[in-house]
Scaffold this motif. Sequence first.
Motif, PDB file in Angstrom:
ATOM      1  N   ILE A   1       0.774  -1.223   0.021  1.00 50.32           N
ATOM      2  CA  ILE A   1      -0.093  -0.058  -0.053  1.00 50.32           C
ATOM      3  C   ILE A   1       0.958   1.368  -0.111  1.00 50.32           C
ATOM      4  O   ILE A   1       2.115   1.134   0.464  1.00 50.32           O
ATOM      5  CB  ILE A   1      -0.935  -0.087   1.108  1.00 50.32           C
ATOM      6  CG1 ILE A   1      -2.056   1.061   1.133  1.00 50.32           C
ATOM      7  CG2 ILE A   1      -0.296  -0.079   2.529  1.00 50.32           C
ATOM      8  CD1 ILE A   1      -3.266   0.813   2.017  1.00 50.32           C
TER       9      ILE A   1
ATOM     10  N   VAL B   1       1.165   5.081   1.111  1.00 50.27           N
ATOM     11  CA  VAL B   1       0.617   6.226   2.060  1.00 50.27           C
ATOM     12  C   VAL B   1       1.054   7.430   1.736  1.00 50.27           C
ATOM     13  O   VAL B   1       2.143   7.827   1.320  1.00 50.27           O
ATOM     14  CB  VAL B   1       0.723   5.827   3.527  1.00 50.27           C
ATOM     15  CG1 VAL B   1       0.348   6.909   4.287  1.00 50.27           C
ATOM     16  CG2 VAL B   1       0.304   4.458   4.058  1.00 50.27           C
TER      17      VAL B   1
ATOM     18  N   TYR C   1      -8.839  12.185   5.456  1.00 46.91           N
ATOM     19  CA  TYR C   1      -8.634  10.556   5.215  1.00 46.91           C
ATOM     20  C   TYR C   1      -9.174   9.993   4.120  1.00 46.91           C
ATOM     21  O   TYR C   1     -10.435  10.339   3.881  1.00 46.91           O
ATOM     22  CB  TYR C   1      -8.836  10.085   6.514  1.00 46.91           C
ATOM     23  CG  TYR C   1      -9.001   8.664   6.738  1.00 46.91           C
ATOM     24  CD1 TYR C   1      -7.700   8.052   6.878  1.00 46.91           C
ATOM     25  CD2 TYR C   1      -9.920   7.671   6.220  1.00 46.91           C
ATOM     26  CE1 TYR C   1      -7.577   6.504   6.965  1.00 46.91           C
ATOM     27  CE2 TYR C   1      -9.777   6.421   6.151  1.00 46.91           C
ATOM     28  CZ  TYR C   1      -8.891   5.766   6.629  1.00 46.91           C
ATOM     29  OH  TYR C   1      -8.515   4.409   6.601  1.00 46.91           O
ATOM     30  N   SER C   2      -8.659   9.293   3.278  1.00 42.64           N
ATOM     31  CA  SER C   2      -9.289   8.468   2.293  1.00 42.64           C
ATOM     32  C   SER C   2      -8.764   7.309   2.083  1.00 42.64           C
ATOM     33  O   SER C   2      -7.403   7.070   2.175  1.00 42.64           O
ATOM     34  CB  SER C   2      -9.458   9.491   0.989  1.00 42.64           C
ATOM     35  OG  SER C   2      -8.523   9.610   0.403  1.00 42.64           O
ATOM     36  N   GLU C   3      -9.279   6.330   1.569  1.00 44.15           N
ATOM     37  CA  GLU C   3      -8.627   5.107   1.437  1.00 44.15           C
ATOM     38  C   GLU C   3      -8.995   4.140   0.200  1.00 44.15           C
ATOM     39  O   GLU C   3     -10.212   4.296   0.017  1.00 44.15           O
ATOM     40  CB  GLU C   3      -8.847   4.087   2.596  1.00 44.15           C
ATOM     41  CG  GLU C   3      -8.140   2.856   2.410  1.00 44.15           C
ATOM     42  CD  GLU C   3      -8.219   2.046   3.755  1.00 44.15           C
ATOM     43  OE1 GLU C   3      -7.472   0.964   4.092  1.00 44.15           O
ATOM     44  OE2 GLU C   3      -8.983   2.442   4.491  1.00 44.15           O
ATOM     45  N   THR C   4      -8.285   3.768  -0.539  1.00 44.56           N
ATOM     46  CA  THR C   4      -8.735   2.791  -1.810  1.00 44.56           C
ATOM     47  C   THR C   4      -7.653   1.520  -1.532  1.00 44.56           C
ATOM     48  O   THR C   4      -6.950   1.432  -0.352  1.00 44.56           O
ATOM     49  CB  THR C   4      -8.146   3.165  -3.135  1.00 44.56           C
ATOM     50  OG1 THR C   4      -6.807   3.471  -3.298  1.00 44.56           O
ATOM     51  CG2 THR C   4      -8.796   4.578  -3.430  1.00 44.56           C
TER      52      THR C   4
ATOM     53  N   GLN D   1      -4.074   2.820  -1.860  1.00 45.44           N
ATOM     54  CA  GLN D   1      -3.583   3.912  -1.393  1.00 45.44           C
ATOM     55  C   GLN D   1      -4.331   4.481  -0.340  1.00 45.44           C
ATOM     56  O   GLN D   1      -5.714   4.470  -0.193  1.00 45.44           O
ATOM     57  CB  GLN D   1      -3.682   5.053  -2.434  1.00 45.44           C
ATOM     58  CG  GLN D   1      -3.177   6.332  -2.267  1.00 45.44           C
ATOM     59  CD  GLN D   1      -2.979   7.425  -3.407  1.00 45.44           C
ATOM     60  OE1 GLN D   1      -3.811   7.351  -4.000  1.00 45.44           O
ATOM     61  NE2 GLN D   1      -1.837   7.719  -3.543  1.00 45.44           N
ATOM     62  N   LEU D   2      -3.807   4.929   0.624  1.00 45.15           N
ATOM     63  CA  LEU D   2      -4.086   5.374   1.879  1.00 45.15           C
ATOM     64  C   LEU D   2      -3.606   6.836   2.119  1.00 45.15           C
ATOM     65  O   LEU D   2      -2.385   7.357   1.912  1.00 45.15           O
ATOM     66  CB  LEU D   2      -3.692   4.611   3.114  1.00 45.15           C
ATOM     67  CG  LEU D   2      -3.971   5.310   4.226  1.00 45.15           C
ATOM     68  CD1 LEU D   2      -5.657   5.222   4.725  1.00 45.15           C
ATOM     69  CD2 LEU D   2      -3.382   4.434   5.501  1.00 45.15           C
TER      70      LEU D   2
END
Length: 190
Positions: free
Chosen positions: A87, A89, A95-98, A101-102
Amino acid sequence: MGKFSEFKLPLKTMPECTQVFNYHLDKQFFENMESTDIHDADLNVELTVTHKHGLYSLAFVVAGTVTLICDRCLDDLIYPIDATYNITVKYGDDYSETDDQLVIPESTPTLNVSYMIYDTAVLAVPLKHVHPAGKCNRAMSALLRKHRAGNADEDAELTDQLMDEMDSMDQAPTDPRWDSLKGLSSQAED
């Protein structure tokens, strides 16, 4: 000191380079995570963090064994784990997340990776926990076969009852309103 404080990465203060972090997971880690499937563990985690141009590439390698309960015989089942997870970062406004990717807020100086490690280990465990053929507890396997054989007559009787009910449903008179609607669908096909 918190349960997972050793898993905090000091991202804000990390220089641009590659660093390797090593962790050992045991029974206590999975108890702290409130895992019900994993009863013991001997896992080694190697986390390689590459910081370059404001991006942090995290590469997890989880290897070792976990102890599960066999779904068939209820004995301990030692299951090997060999899993990886990658991942990226970076810092951002919110804050967002896929999947790969964070984005964490600028106000966050550390990143706790305990849940990433936990997810990597748990996702490597199959849904069905069973010993290979012939490796189950012999006494429990014999009891299970005996139970299945004893219920064969009951199962056959239940199947016959269900088939009789389905036959009677097919022979029951139908509502004439539905019959006329069925006629419409056959006309549309013509």
